[in-house]
Scaffold this motif. Structure first.
Motif, PDB file in Angstrom:
ATOM      1  N   GLY A 282       0.785  -1.225   0.000  1.00 29.13           N
ATOM      2  CA  GLY A 282       0.000   0.000   0.000  1.00 29.13           C
ATOM      3  C   GLY A 282       0.814   1.271   0.000  1.00 29.13           C
ATOM      4  O   GLY A 282       0.244   2.372  -0.057  1.00 29.13           O
ATOM      5  N   GLY A 283       2.127   1.149   0.037  1.00 22.27           N
ATOM      6  CA  GLY A 283       2.982   2.334   0.068  1.00 22.27           C
ATOM      7  C   GLY A 283       3.654   2.589  -1.261  1.00 22.27           C
ATOM      8  O   GLY A 283       3.332   1.977  -2.276  1.00 22.27           O
ATOM      9  N   ARG A 284       4.611   3.509  -1.247  1.00 22.49           N
ATOM     10  CA  ARG A 284       5.361   3.817  -2.454  1.00 22.49           C
ATOM     11  C   ARG A 284       6.764   3.236  -2.340  1.00 22.49           C
ATOM     12  O   ARG A 284       7.209   2.827  -1.263  1.00 22.49           O
ATOM     13  CB  ARG A 284       5.421   5.326  -2.686  1.00 22.49           C
ATOM     14  CG  ARG A 284       6.065   6.114  -1.564  1.00 22.49           C
ATOM     15  CD  ARG A 284       5.948   7.609  -1.797  1.00 22.49           C
ATOM     16  NE  ARG A 284       6.559   8.374  -0.719  1.00 22.49           N
ATOM     17  CZ  ARG A 284       7.838   8.737  -0.682  1.00 22.49           C
ATOM     18  NH1 ARG A 284       8.649   8.393  -1.671  1.00 22.49           N
ATOM     19  NH2 ARG A 284       8.311   9.439   0.335  1.00 22.49           N
ATOM     20  N   ARG A 285       7.470   3.229  -3.452  1.00 26.81           N
ATOM     21  CA  ARG A 285       8.840   2.729  -3.440  1.00 26.81           C
ATOM     22  C   ARG A 285       9.721   3.678  -2.625  1.00 26.81           C
ATOM     23  O   ARG A 285       9.658   4.895  -2.784  1.00 26.81           O
ATOM     24  CB  ARG A 285       9.379   2.605  -4.863  1.00 26.81           C
ATOM     25  CG  ARG A 285       8.647   1.580  -5.714  1.00 26.81           C
ATOM     26  CD  ARG A 285       9.374   1.355  -7.019  1.00 26.81           C
ATOM     27  NE  ARG A 285       8.621   0.503  -7.928  1.00 26.81           N
ATOM     28  CZ  ARG A 285       9.107  -0.022  -9.046  1.00 26.81           C
ATOM     29  NH1 ARG A 285      10.361   0.235  -9.397  1.00 26.81           N
ATOM     30  NH2 ARG A 285       8.365  -0.790  -9.813  1.00 26.81           N
ATOM     31  N   LEU A 286      10.566   3.081  -1.779  1.00 23.50           N
ATOM     32  CA  LEU A 286      11.432   3.877  -0.917  1.00 23.50           C
ATOM     33  C   LEU A 286      12.858   3.334  -0.973  1.00 23.50           C
ATOM     34  O   LEU A 286      13.067   2.132  -1.157  1.00 23.50           O
ATOM     35  CB  LEU A 286      10.952   3.815   0.535  1.00 23.50           C
ATOM     36  CG  LEU A 286       9.540   4.319   0.846  1.00 23.50           C
ATOM     37  CD1 LEU A 286       9.175   3.980   2.279  1.00 23.50           C
ATOM     38  CD2 LEU A 286       9.444   5.824   0.608  1.00 23.50           C
ATOM     39  N   SER A 287      13.832   4.224  -0.799  1.00 20.85           N
ATOM     40  CA  SER A 287      15.190   3.748  -0.591  1.00 20.85           C
ATOM     41  C   SER A 287      15.234   3.024   0.749  1.00 20.85           C
ATOM     42  O   SER A 287      14.379   3.223   1.623  1.00 20.85           O
ATOM     43  CB  SER A 287      16.162   4.928  -0.584  1.00 20.85           C
ATOM     44  OG  SER A 287      15.928   5.749   0.548  1.00 20.85           O
TER      45      SER A 287
END
Length: 307
Positions: A282-287
């Motif tokens: 449910g989130g976005r791509r993150l480092s």
């Protein structure tokens, strides 16, 4: 030349654009029926359909090409060649026999290696050093026809299925235009040795197993980017891994060996994997650095051995 074109995804749309730019007369475009997609699951046209409609070309979307009505629809336009790229329907012999110069398929592998549905992903999973495109004269078997033209490209160490797809889509578009310009061409039969099959990718395959060597886990991350996304699990919660690299460190499979601004290092069956880009459900791509700011992944804790 007067063509019928059959294809569905963006890989095929690239070839359709190139054929139009080259001045070919495309009398009919075949593509898969519209499918539900997106959050609202509304019916969406394929990339090929959108391209064809924008160019004012008639679109035909049969569920099968085995009935006489569908075959007559193709026969009525009297094509010299039918160009096929990632269409998704089987062409029976009655259809293969319609064009005067036959049916040409744009296949994203170096045949006879990786016949079938998912040649790009299978090549990356296997650790192949190269892949390519073949323009093949279609026959009744699965990608068994003789090859008219082929071109190889290397698979880089950071290539994903997405980047290889884009390279091969451009290459295939150029190669089919050049092949049509040279017809008739003597095709070369595929060798009997070296045949492998690229089975369709199943979502279950994308589950990462830390007991495997890090090099194999890393190839899975690249092969399943952008679809379906390599899946890891931490304390029962799913996390997709979009980018990773092997490191010459040893540790218990699944155990987090380091977690800092440089990435999250996870032990594997052989060596370890540094996770660089991730995405919680449910989130976005993150480092990795961004993910660690809000997720309790600490040294000594473990990912589930298999997602």
């Amino acid at each position: 030349m007067r063509l019928v074109f059959a294809g569905t995804p963006e890989f095929a749309a690239s070839a359709l654009r190139a054929l139009l730019d080259a001045g070919h007369e495309i009398s009919l475009v075949l593509t898969q029926p519209d499918r539900p997609a997106g959050r609202g699951m509304s019916l969406q046209p394929s990339p090929v359909k959108r391209q064809a409609l924008a160019a004012g070309i008639e679109v035909f979307q049969p569920n099968s090409l085995r009935d006489l009505e569908a075959q007559n629809r193709i026969r009525d336009v009297v094509p010299e060649v039918m160009v096929v790229a990632a269409y998704g329907l089987i062409l029976p012999q009655a259809v293969l026999d319609i064009p005067r110069l036959g049916c040409l398929n744009i296949h994203a592998s170096l045949l006879p290696r990786w016949r079938g549905a998912a040649p790009i992903q299978r090549a990356i999973l296997a650790g192949d050093a190269e892949t390519g495109v073949c323009i093949m004269q279609m026959e009744a078997g699965l990608d068994t026809g003789p090859v008219l033209r082929s071109h190889a490209i290397p698979i880089a160490g950071d290539d994903t299925a997405g980047t290889v797809h884009d390279k091969l889509a451009e290459l295939g578009a150029r190669l089919v235009v050049g092949t049509l310009a040279e017809l008739p061409i003597t095709a070369r039969p595929q060798p009997e040795s070296g045949v492998t099959y690229a089975a369709k990718i199943e979502k279950a395959e994308a589950r990462l197993d830390w007991r495997l060597p890090a090099a194999e886990v890393e190839r899975r991350v690249r092969a399943f980017n952008p679809f379906p996304g390599a899946l890891a699990s931490f304390d029962g919660h799913s996390v997709k891994v979009w980018r990773a690299e092997c490191v010459p460190t040893e540790g218990e499979p699944g155990r987090i060996l380091a977690a800092d601004k440089h990435g999250i290092v996870v032990g594997c069956g052989q060596n370890a994997l540094r996770l660089l880009e991730l995405q919680k459900a449910g989130g976005r791509r993150l480092s990795a650095d961004q993910l660690l700011a809000g997720t309790p992944l600490s040294v000594g804790t473990s990912f589930d051995l298999a997602a």
